[in-house]
Motif scaffolding. Structure first.
Motif, PDB file in Angstrom:
ATOM      1  N   PRO A  57       0.807  -1.222   0.000  1.00 35.60           N
ATOM      2  CA  PRO A  57       0.000   0.000   0.000  1.00 35.60           C
ATOM      3  C   PRO A  57       0.841   1.274   0.000  1.00 35.60           C
ATOM      4  O   PRO A  57       0.431   2.284  -0.573  1.00 35.60           O
ATOM      5  N   SER A  58       2.012   1.222   0.623  1.00 34.46           N
ATOM      6  CA  SER A  58       2.887   2.397   0.609  1.00 34.46           C
ATOM      7  C   SER A  58       3.332   2.701  -0.819  1.00 34.46           C
ATOM      8  O   SER A  58       3.402   3.850  -1.230  1.00 34.46           O
TER       9      SER A  58
ATOM     10  N   ALA B  10       0.541   4.199  -2.966  1.00 34.80           N
ATOM     11  CA  ALA B  10       0.284   5.610  -2.692  1.00 34.80           C
ATOM     12  C   ALA B  10       1.413   6.477  -3.220  1.00 34.80           C
ATOM     13  O   ALA B  10       1.191   7.581  -3.694  1.00 34.80           O
ATOM     14  N   ASN B  11       2.637   5.979  -3.146  1.00 33.40           N
ATOM     15  CA  ASN B  11       3.775   6.799  -3.505  1.00 33.40           C
ATOM     16  C   ASN B  11       4.815   5.973  -4.252  1.00 33.40           C
ATOM     17  O   ASN B  11       5.592   5.229  -3.661  1.00 33.40           O
TER      18      ASN B  11
ATOM     19  N   LYS C 228       7.502   6.670  -5.401  1.00 31.06           N
ATOM     20  CA  LYS C 228       8.920   6.972  -5.164  1.00 31.06           C
ATOM     21  C   LYS C 228       9.530   5.997  -4.152  1.00 31.06           C
ATOM     22  O   LYS C 228      10.751   5.871  -4.065  1.00 31.06           O
TER      23      LYS C 228
ATOM     24  N   TRP D   9      12.001   3.591   5.511  1.00 33.47           N
ATOM     25  CA  TRP D   9      11.053   4.141   6.510  1.00 33.47           C
ATOM     26  C   TRP D   9       9.655   4.273   5.951  1.00 33.47           C
ATOM     27  O   TRP D   9       8.707   4.515   6.688  1.00 33.47           O
ATOM     28  N   ARG D  10       9.507   4.145   4.653  1.00 29.74           N
ATOM     29  CA  ARG D  10       8.153   4.160   4.072  1.00 29.74           C
ATOM     30  C   ARG D  10       7.439   2.824   4.337  1.00 29.74           C
ATOM     31  O   ARG D  10       6.241   2.713   4.152  1.00 29.74           O
TER      32      ARG D  10
ATOM     33  N   ARG E  45       5.505   0.183   6.346  1.00 33.17           N
ATOM     34  CA  ARG E  45       4.659   0.306   7.535  1.00 33.17           C
ATOM     35  C   ARG E  45       4.249  -1.056   8.060  1.00 33.17           C
ATOM     36  O   ARG E  45       3.229  -1.197   8.720  1.00 33.17           O
ATOM     37  N   THR E  46       5.079  -2.071   7.703  1.00 27.83           N
ATOM     38  CA  THR E  46       4.873  -3.392   8.285  1.00 27.83           C
ATOM     39  C   THR E  46       3.497  -3.965   7.955  1.00 27.83           C
ATOM     40  O   THR E  46       2.853  -4.576   8.806  1.00 27.83           O
TER      41      THR E  46
END
Ligand code: HEM
Ligand code: FES
Lengths: 236, 127
Positions: A158-159, A162-163, A165, A201-202, A204-205
């Motif tokens: 999902p990260s 959304a992004n 990059k 760090w993007r 989110r487990t």
């Protein structure tokens, strides 16, 4: 058995909008989804586009969304889907070029950004042959050597949706493979990249990547281990 | 080939590194703080018995005021930083991001300040 196959279709040259085609067909329960797609091409519609090469889960060409989950079409049997309704769609988060074919360039760009190759400029050992490694040291990164770059993990994240990059799980898995290799010397440079805003760090487990991986790599764990090294500076 | 641990020069911790660690540390603190709060207020006392008198009694003890201050500061900072992470996913422009960061920081500051005023000022009868 009788199945109802729904396939995402997009053929830009026809000028038609993306839509779904449905095929009612007779298949063997032991057929793989890839066989079903081949059957469509042979019997109904040769214009259906998808990537495939080895057909045995090794090359990583045919990751697609099958009944909502990322899988390799060549690795999943019709009977294991437990449903006579099968929906096949392209993986998410990458631009669809045609039918089930997506633009993999951004994916490979992220892959390249973590230096996914062995680096060691030290002189060769005395005998001039091999940089030796103990079985335990080899075992440390065994899991992440299994990646076939099919993109099932990154495009389930999902990260990443959304992004775009975000380097994504596949790139981190391949960085892990070299960071934890006792013979490699470029860990610090890779971690520099992975510590950026678009790096680890993007994550989110969410564990979607671990679930999607057709090679059963413990991806979320590998990402956590990379985070740990960035934080502690210790490769254990 | 004897030791399996290597030490490397680790990257300089940036804002994302620290914010990630903060989410973990604050979460560890939130486990006793949030569950203690829930069990006390919702189970032992019960929401229908929470009135001005009860709050005045509770805040008569400096210990509870510190507890509530910690809960407010950490839960809210944890939540706001979580929202920042989520919004960061959807905002691509650096400028909009900056505005969002400041907006959230102000929101955090104002709500924390209101809470702090209440906690420090305590309960006073309205004349
Ligand atoms: C028992 C208490 C809590 C624990 C143990 C906890 C734990 C965590 C952890 C570990 C994360 C990071 C997840 C990750 O990035 O991998 C997180 C994210 C988050 N937490 Fe909490 N939390 C707690 C209470 C709260 C409370 C009370 C709030 C709201 C005020 C909250 C709101 C959030 C939000 C918005 C995120 C970000 C979600 C995301 O990144 O998708 N949490 N929490
Ligand atoms: S066709 Fe090669 S992995 Fe499926």
């Amino acid at each position: 058995m009788q199945i109802k196959l729904k396939v995402f279709r997009y053929l830009p040259h026809t000028g038609k909008k993306p839509h779904y085609d449905t095929y009612e067909m007779e298949v063997d329960p032991n057929d793989r989804v890839l066989d079903v797609l081949e059957q469509v091409r042979a019997d109904s519609d040769p214009s259906l586009g998808y990537r495939r090469s080895c057909a045995h889960g090794v090359c990583g060409s045919d990751a697609m969304r099958i009944n909502g989950r990322n899988m390799l079409a060549c690795k999943v049997l019709v009977k294991d889907l437990n449903s006579s309704k099968i929906t096949v769609e392209p993986i998410l988060g990458l631009k669809v070029l045609r039918d089930l074919i997506v633009d993999m360039d951004p994916f490979f760009e992220h892959f390249r950004s973590v230096m996914p190759y062995f680096v060691n400029d030290d002189p060769l050992p005395e005998d001039g042959k091999e940089r030796l490694q103990s079985p335990t040291q080899r075992e440390r990164f065994d899991d992440t050597t299994k990646c076939i770059l099919c993109a099932a993990c990154t495009t389930s994240c999902p990260s990443f949706w959304a992004n775009g990059k975000y380097v994504g799980p596949a790139a981190i898995v391949n960085a892990h493979r070299f960071i934890f290799d006792s013979r490699d010397t470029a860990a610090a440079e890779r971690l520099e990249v992975l510590n950026e805003d678009s790096g680890v760090w993007r994550c989110r487990t969410a564990f979607n990547c671990t679930e999607a991986c057709p090679r059963d790599i413990e991806i979320t764990k590998a990402i956590a281990e990379v985070k740990q090294v960035i934080y502690s500076g210790k490769i254990e | 080939m004897t030791t399996n641990t290597r030490t490397i020069e680790k990257p300089k911790p940036n804002f994302e590194t620290k914010s990630w660690m903060f989410m973990r540390y604050s979460a560890v603190l939130l486990i006793p703080l949030v569950f203690g709060h829930l069990i006390l207020q919702d189970v032992i006392v019960g929401v229908h018995r929470i009135d001005l008198d009860y709050v005045a009694m509770r805040w008569a003890s400096i210990g509870w005021r510190i507890y509530d201050a910690l809960l407010l500061a950490f839960a809210f900072a944890h939540g706001v930083n979580g929202i920042r992470q989520v919004l960061n996913d959807f905002i691509q422009s650096d400028q909009v991001r900056k505005i969002m960061h400041w907006g959230l920081f102000l929101l955090w500051l104002i709500v924390t300040a209101i809470g702090a005023i209440a906690l420090i000022g305590g309960v006073r009868p309205i004349s």
